[in-house]
Design an enzyme around this catalytic site. Structure first.
Site, PDB file in Angstrom:
ATOM      1  N   CYS A  53       0.822  -1.209   0.000  1.00  0.00           N
ATOM      2  CA  CYS A  53       0.000   0.000   0.000  1.00  0.00           C
ATOM      3  C   CYS A  53       0.853   1.256   0.000  1.00  0.00           C
ATOM      4  O   CYS A  53       1.991   1.251   0.472  1.00  0.00           O
ATOM      5  CB  CYS A  53      -0.860   0.017   1.255  1.00  0.00           C
ATOM      6  SG  CYS A  53      -1.812  -1.468   1.489  1.00  0.00           S
TER       7      CYS A  53
ATOM      8  N   ARG B 127       4.977   0.168  -6.288  1.00  0.00           N
ATOM      9  CA  ARG B 127       4.988  -0.646  -5.069  1.00  0.00           C
ATOM     10  C   ARG B 127       4.007  -1.821  -5.180  1.00  0.00           C
ATOM     11  O   ARG B 127       4.077  -2.750  -4.386  1.00  0.00           O
ATOM     12  CB  ARG B 127       4.606   0.211  -3.855  1.00  0.00           C
ATOM     13  CG  ARG B 127       5.622   1.289  -3.536  1.00  0.00           C
ATOM     14  CD  ARG B 127       5.067   2.279  -2.527  1.00  0.00           C
ATOM     15  NE  ARG B 127       4.916   1.680  -1.219  1.00  0.00           N
ATOM     16  CZ  ARG B 127       5.771   1.814  -0.224  1.00  0.00           C
ATOM     17  NH1 ARG B 127       6.863   2.522  -0.399  1.00  0.00           N
ATOM     18  NH2 ARG B 127       5.560   1.258   0.939  1.00  0.00           N
TER      19      ARG B 127
ATOM     20  N   TRP C 220      -3.006  -2.688  -1.425  1.00  0.00           N
ATOM     21  CA  TRP C 220      -2.586  -4.040  -1.778  1.00  0.00           C
ATOM     22  C   TRP C 220      -3.290  -4.950  -0.768  1.00  0.00           C
ATOM     23  O   TRP C 220      -2.972  -4.922   0.427  1.00  0.00           O
ATOM     24  CB  TRP C 220      -1.062  -4.147  -1.669  1.00  0.00           C
ATOM     25  CG  TRP C 220      -0.491  -5.423  -2.190  1.00  0.00           C
ATOM     26  CD1 TRP C 220      -0.258  -5.731  -3.501  1.00  0.00           C
ATOM     27  CD2 TRP C 220      -0.039  -6.548  -1.434  1.00  0.00           C
ATOM     28  NE1 TRP C 220       0.301  -6.980  -3.597  1.00  0.00           N
ATOM     29  CE2 TRP C 220       0.447  -7.506  -2.353  1.00  0.00           C
ATOM     30  CE3 TRP C 220      -0.004  -6.857  -0.071  1.00  0.00           C
ATOM     31  CZ2 TRP C 220       0.960  -8.740  -1.954  1.00  0.00           C
ATOM     32  CZ3 TRP C 220       0.505  -8.089   0.328  1.00  0.00           C
ATOM     33  CH2 TRP C 220       0.982  -9.009  -0.616  1.00  0.00           C
TER      34      TRP C 220
ATOM     35  N   ASN D  28      -1.636   1.887   5.922  1.00  0.00           N
ATOM     36  CA  ASN D  28      -0.749   0.806   5.471  1.00  0.00           C
ATOM     37  C   ASN D  28      -0.446  -0.060   6.692  1.00  0.00           C
ATOM     38  O   ASN D  28      -0.204   0.479   7.775  1.00  0.00           O
ATOM     39  CB  ASN D  28       0.597   1.349   4.971  1.00  0.00           C
ATOM     40  CG  ASN D  28       0.477   2.113   3.678  1.00  0.00           C
ATOM     41  OD1 ASN D  28      -0.596   2.172   3.094  1.00  0.00           O
ATOM     42  ND2 ASN D  28       1.571   2.703   3.234  1.00  0.00           N
ATOM     43  N   GLY D  29      -0.370  -1.372   6.498  1.00  0.00           N
ATOM     44  CA  GLY D  29      -0.028  -2.242   7.631  1.00  0.00           C
ATOM     45  C   GLY D  29      -1.174  -3.184   7.947  1.00  0.00           C
ATOM     46  O   GLY D  29      -2.118  -3.333   7.162  1.00  0.00           O
TER      47      GLY D  29
ATOM     48  N   GLU E 288      18.312 -17.132  -8.283  1.00  0.00           N
ATOM     49  CA  GLU E 288      17.884 -15.777  -8.630  1.00  0.00           C
ATOM     50  C   GLU E 288      17.271 -15.741 -10.036  1.00  0.00           C
ATOM     51  O   GLU E 288      16.260 -15.074 -10.268  1.00  0.00           O
ATOM     52  CB  GLU E 288      19.083 -14.819  -8.499  1.00  0.00           C
ATOM     53  CG  GLU E 288      18.837 -13.380  -8.901  1.00  0.00           C
ATOM     54  CD  GLU E 288      17.734 -12.673  -8.117  1.00  0.00           C
ATOM     55  OE1 GLU E 288      17.231 -13.225  -7.124  1.00  0.00           O
ATOM     56  OE2 GLU E 288      17.350 -11.570  -8.541  1.00  0.00           O
TER      57      GLU E 288
ATOM     58  N   LYS F 195      13.442 -14.576 -10.870  1.00  0.00           N
ATOM     59  CA  LYS F 195      13.111 -13.518 -11.841  1.00  0.00           C
ATOM     60  C   LYS F 195      12.095 -14.024 -12.833  1.00  0.00           C
ATOM     61  O   LYS F 195      11.117 -13.349 -13.139  1.00  0.00           O
ATOM     62  CB  LYS F 195      14.352 -13.039 -12.616  1.00  0.00           C
ATOM     63  CG  LYS F 195      15.370 -12.232 -11.864  1.00  0.00           C
ATOM     64  CD  LYS F 195      14.950 -10.832 -11.493  1.00  0.00           C
ATOM     65  CE  LYS F 195      14.270 -10.814 -10.145  1.00  0.00           C
ATOM     66  NZ  LYS F 195      15.059 -10.555  -9.004  1.00  0.00           N
TER      67      LYS F 195
ATOM     68  N   GLU G 191       8.610 -14.468 -11.196  1.00  0.00           N
ATOM     69  CA  GLU G 191       7.982 -13.202 -10.807  1.00  0.00           C
ATOM     70  C   GLU G 191       7.305 -12.494 -11.969  1.00  0.00           C
ATOM     71  O   GLU G 191       6.202 -11.993 -11.820  1.00  0.00           O
ATOM     72  CB  GLU G 191       9.045 -12.243 -10.260  1.00  0.00           C
ATOM     73  CG  GLU G 191       9.386 -12.432  -8.816  1.00  0.00           C
ATOM     74  CD  GLU G 191      10.289 -11.324  -8.313  1.00  0.00           C
ATOM     75  OE1 GLU G 191      11.414 -11.181  -8.850  1.00  0.00           O
ATOM     76  OE2 GLU G 191       9.884 -10.588  -7.405  1.00  0.00           O
TER      77      GLU G 191
ATOM     78  N   HIS H 267      19.179 -36.701  -7.760  1.00  0.00           N
ATOM     79  CA  HIS H 267      18.528 -37.107  -6.505  1.00  0.00           C
ATOM     80  C   HIS H 267      17.027 -36.813  -6.528  1.00  0.00           C
ATOM     81  O   HIS H 267      16.383 -36.832  -5.486  1.00  0.00           O
ATOM     82  CB  HIS H 267      19.206 -36.416  -5.322  1.00  0.00           C
ATOM     83  CG  HIS H 267      20.658 -36.781  -5.191  1.00  0.00           C
ATOM     84  ND1 HIS H 267      21.070 -38.032  -4.807  1.00  0.00           N
ATOM     85  CD2 HIS H 267      21.779 -36.078  -5.451  1.00  0.00           C
ATOM     86  CE1 HIS H 267      22.400 -38.084  -4.815  1.00  0.00           C
ATOM     87  NE2 HIS H 267      22.851 -36.907  -5.206  1.00  0.00           N
TER      88      HIS H 267
ATOM     89  N   LYS I 203       6.429  -4.063  -4.247  1.00  0.00           N
ATOM     90  CA  LYS I 203       7.857  -3.726  -4.235  1.00  0.00           C
ATOM     91  C   LYS I 203       8.427  -3.784  -2.817  1.00  0.00           C
ATOM     92  O   LYS I 203       9.417  -4.436  -2.571  1.00  0.00           O
ATOM     93  CB  LYS I 203       8.064  -2.337  -4.851  1.00  0.00           C
ATOM     94  CG  LYS I 203       9.521  -1.917  -4.963  1.00  0.00           C
ATOM     95  CD  LYS I 203      10.281  -2.834  -5.893  1.00  0.00           C
ATOM     96  CE  LYS I 203      11.747  -2.508  -5.947  1.00  0.00           C
ATOM     97  NZ  LYS I 203      12.521  -3.589  -6.602  1.00  0.00           N
TER      98      LYS I 203
HETATM   99  C1  AGP Z   1      12.864  -9.631  -5.912  1.00  0.00           C
HETATM  100  O1  AGP Z   1      12.761  -9.543  -7.271  1.00  0.00           O
HETATM  101  C2  AGP Z   1      11.702  -9.378  -5.108  1.00  0.00           C
HETATM  102  N1  AGP Z   1      10.687  -8.643  -5.625  1.00  0.00           N
HETATM  103  C3  AGP Z   1      11.742  -9.697  -3.635  1.00  0.00           C
HETATM  104  O2  AGP Z   1      12.137 -11.021  -3.513  1.00  0.00           O
HETATM  105  C4  AGP Z   1      12.620  -8.815  -2.740  1.00  0.00           C
HETATM  106  O3  AGP Z   1      13.966  -9.039  -3.030  1.00  0.00           O
HETATM  107  C5  AGP Z   1      12.302  -9.122  -1.269  1.00  0.00           C
HETATM  108  O4  AGP Z   1      10.966  -8.801  -1.022  1.00  0.00           O
HETATM  109  C6  AGP Z   1      13.205  -8.376  -0.313  1.00  0.00           C
HETATM  110  O5  AGP Z   1      13.081  -7.008  -0.450  1.00  0.00           O
HETATM  111  P1  AGP Z   1      14.157  -6.020   0.160  1.00  0.00           P
HETATM  112  O6  AGP Z   1      15.448  -6.272  -0.534  1.00  0.00           O
HETATM  113  O7  AGP Z   1      13.608  -4.639  -0.115  1.00  0.00           O
HETATM  114  O8  AGP Z   1      14.251  -6.312   1.627  1.00  0.00           O
END
Ligand code: AGP
Length: 608
Positions: free
Chosen positions: A2, A27, A72, A97-98, A481, A485, A488, A504, A603
């Site tokens: 949010c 975000r 959100w 927010n929260g 990683e 990506k 996501e 395995h 974000k």
């Molecule tokens: C990565 O592409 C993400 N969107 C997510 O995993 C992110 O790295 C994670 O939420 C941690 O965020 P931060 O680095 O702001 O703590």
């Protein structure tokens, strides 16, 4: 997650609120809304579409004070009735927010007291609670203070009242919030980028702070209700850095910004002739001398950076290192060791789980703390004794790219500084590493030149539903990683394995429909990796190999080779990350997804 924007001014605040919300779009959100006070009434507009839709719907709305929000969903589905602001009895409006953990108890109590709930959100209890105190004759500030005292959970809130066109109230606990200082006008926001068009002068609220904000002044009170001064800071974030420029998406822009981001992060080090602990803070030398182990805590991509660092740290410094997902560590009974250096890694510096994990570690006697973070004013930076700021600039795309590679650069610096302090780095080795670090931005630039080739390769993934990523050693976290990506932003199910683990279990998945992407650096594990790739090929799996020069892996039917430059030694994981970012980006383009704002994600993950 949010986003909040608010303004009290001598001009119509609606355009300010809308532009602020637009800047917070990155975000992640699923609905948006605003409320202004106009002619003694609250005028609310909400939308379950994009901010652009809210803008259309707000064409005839105006007011000199207002609050706005992108939501959100946590409690209650994304819908108009659940979108913020929430209003109590046409008098009090709240954005939040929260998460309010005790909202069910409060909701029952308020319902019994005659309040009618029109949403499924936890936020609505805040609006009714404030109304209940305000209706007893308290000022808006006192009514909000009294209400916050009854809440359990995390919040950043903005509050306005229909009969008070001159003041807005805001408060934070567990979620970020800041004030923007203008001339004859003041603003609030959950993220400084929302306010850049109107001011650069900001005041970061601290945990438990509440503020009464008017046009010409503001007052801040701490958690105990004591009036406090908080420093006014000039935000260094530039307005241009959040513009898209020539790129189609922020993610593409941010992938291309990596040479500069790395150069900026490494600037002070590369301009000097030797490495000093002082880059981590004045107390770094003494702290580093007192540690016998390292504990890295992070989430998502930042956690992957920590996994790479473990290989560097144990091999080069011989200091024992463990890496934990923050959301697990915070609830695990572990064995504290006051001689551990706790390293938190975060792009945003506001991730709720990482913050909680850090506080948990501190509460268990871990006082040596270091933040590696991209946001100087963030909570994590403020909570740690030591820090190294990555200088990646604002990262808008939800999928983290330049933040990751700069985190790796920072963690490699940590490794070298610790190794040097422990006598495990000769002057020659130090100079060699410094030389390689100076060369890193141009090495990354060369890998970026693979973009057209990767764009073509991505076409082969458009109809795939699954993908397997393989790596070994230092590059296993890079495979993780790469898989993250891809899932996501393209929504293709992707898994990553250390290549030796294939036989395995996961080998059972391999057939002609399962693309297998392999990171193939020319390192000590290359021959082992080659055998693992044979295992895949023998089962009909299609191989996509990102191979360093001189690996002698030949292209053949079912084996596609992407030629990387010469092996970059310890820095190789940084180079091998780039093509995987580009691959995910171009596959997402093929699939037509919302690259910068993938579904269901946010974000900054400021809730648990
Ligand atoms: C990565 O592409 C993400 N969107 C997510 O995993 C992110 O790295 C994670 O939420 C941690 O965020 P931060 O680095 O702001 O703590």
């Amino acid at each position: 997650m949010c986003g909040i924007v608010g303004a009290v001014a001598q001009r119509n605040v609606v355009p300010i609120l809308l532009e602020g919300l637009q800047r917070l779009e990155y975000r992640g959100y699923d609905s948006a809304g605003l409320v202004v006070v106009h002619n003694g009434q609250l005028e609310r507009v909400r939308s379950i579409g994009r901010v652009a839709e809210l803008t259309e719907k707000s064409a005839n709305t105006q007011g000199l004070i207002g609050i706005a929000h992108t939501r959100w969903a946590t409690h209650g589905v994304p819908s108009l009735r659940n979108a913020h602001p929430h209003i109590s009895k046409d008098l009090i409006a709240v954005v939040h927010n929260g998460i309010i953990e005790n909202y069910e108890v409060l909701r029952t109590r308020l319902t019994t007291a005659g309040y009618e709930f029109t949403s499924d959100t936890d936020t609505e209890v805040i609006a009714h609670l404030i109304h209940s105190h305000y209706a007893r004759g308290n000022s808006l500030l006192l009514a909000t203070q009294a209400s916050l005292a009854e809440l359990i959970g995390a919040y950043a809130i903005g509050v306005v009242a229909a009969d008070n066109p001159d003041q807005l109230i805001c408060a934070r606990r567990g979620s970020p919030l800041l004030l923007g200082v203008g001339i004859g006008e003041h603003f609030i926001a959950s993220d400084v980028s929302a306010l850049l068009p109107v001011t650069r002068k900001v005041v970061y609220l601290e945990e438990g702070d509440i503020a009464e904000v008017g046009r010409h002044s503001y007052q801040i009170f701490d958690a105990q209700g004591k009036r406090v001064e908080r420093a006014v800071q000039i935000s260094e974030m530039s307005n241009e850095s959040v513009q898209l420029g020539q790129y189609r998406h922020y993610m593409q822009k941010e992938i291309h910004e990596q040479p500069q981001a790395l150069a900026d992060t490494l600037e002070s080090v590369c301009n000097s002739q030797s490495l000093v602990p002082g880059i981590f803070g004045a107390e770094a030398a003494a702290t580093f001398a007192d540690i016998d182990s390292i504990l890295i805590l992070a989430c998502g991509t930042s956690y992957h950076a920590g996994l790479v660092a473990r290989y560097w740290l144990e091999e080069i410094t011989a200091i024992r290192c463990t890496v934990e997902v923050a959301s697990e560590y915070r609830y695990r009974i572990s064995v504290p060791n006051p001689k551990t250096l706790v390293v938190v890694i975060s792009q945003s510096g506001e991730t709720a789980d990482t913050q909680a994990a850090l506080n948990y570690a501190k509460a268990h006697g871990h006082l040596h703390t270091l933040a590696i973070c991209n946001v100087p004013e963030s909570a994590l930076v403020r909570l740690c004794k030591l820090r190294l700021l990555t200088r990646a600039g604002p990262e808008i795309g939800v999928a983290s790219t330049k933040a990751f590679t700069t985190q790796l650069a920072a963690l490699f610096l940590l490794t070298l500084v610790l190794a040097k302090q422990r006598g495990r780095l000769t002057t020659e080795q130090e100079q060699k590493h410094l030389h390689e670090l100076r060369h890193l931005p141009s090495a990354v630039q060369k890998v970026l030149d693979l973009e057209p080739e990767i764009a073509i390769l991505a076409e082969q993934f458009a109809n795939k539903h699954h993908a397997l990523f393989l790596g070994r050693g230092l590059h296993y976290p890079i495979a993780l990683e790469g898989a993250l990506k891809l899932k996501e932003i393209s929504y293709i199910h992707a898994e990553a394995y250390p290549a030796g683990e294939l036989k395995h279990g996961p080998l059972a998945l391999v057939d002609k429909d399962m693309p297998v992407i392999s990171v193939a650096p020319n390192d000590a594990l290359l021959e082992k990796l080659k055998s693992n790739l044979q295992e895949v090929r023998a089962r009909g799996g299609e191989l996509y190999v990102f191979a360093d020069a001189n690996t002698h892996i030949q292209a053949a039917p079912g084996i596609h080779i992407m030629q990387m430059p010469e092996h970059a030694g310890y820095l190789s994981p940084i180079l091998h990350t780039i093509p995987l970012q580009l691959l995910a980006y171009y596959v997402a383009l093929q699939k037509g997804t919302d690259v910068d704002k993938p579904r269901n994600l946010a974000k900054s993950v400021t809730v648990e």
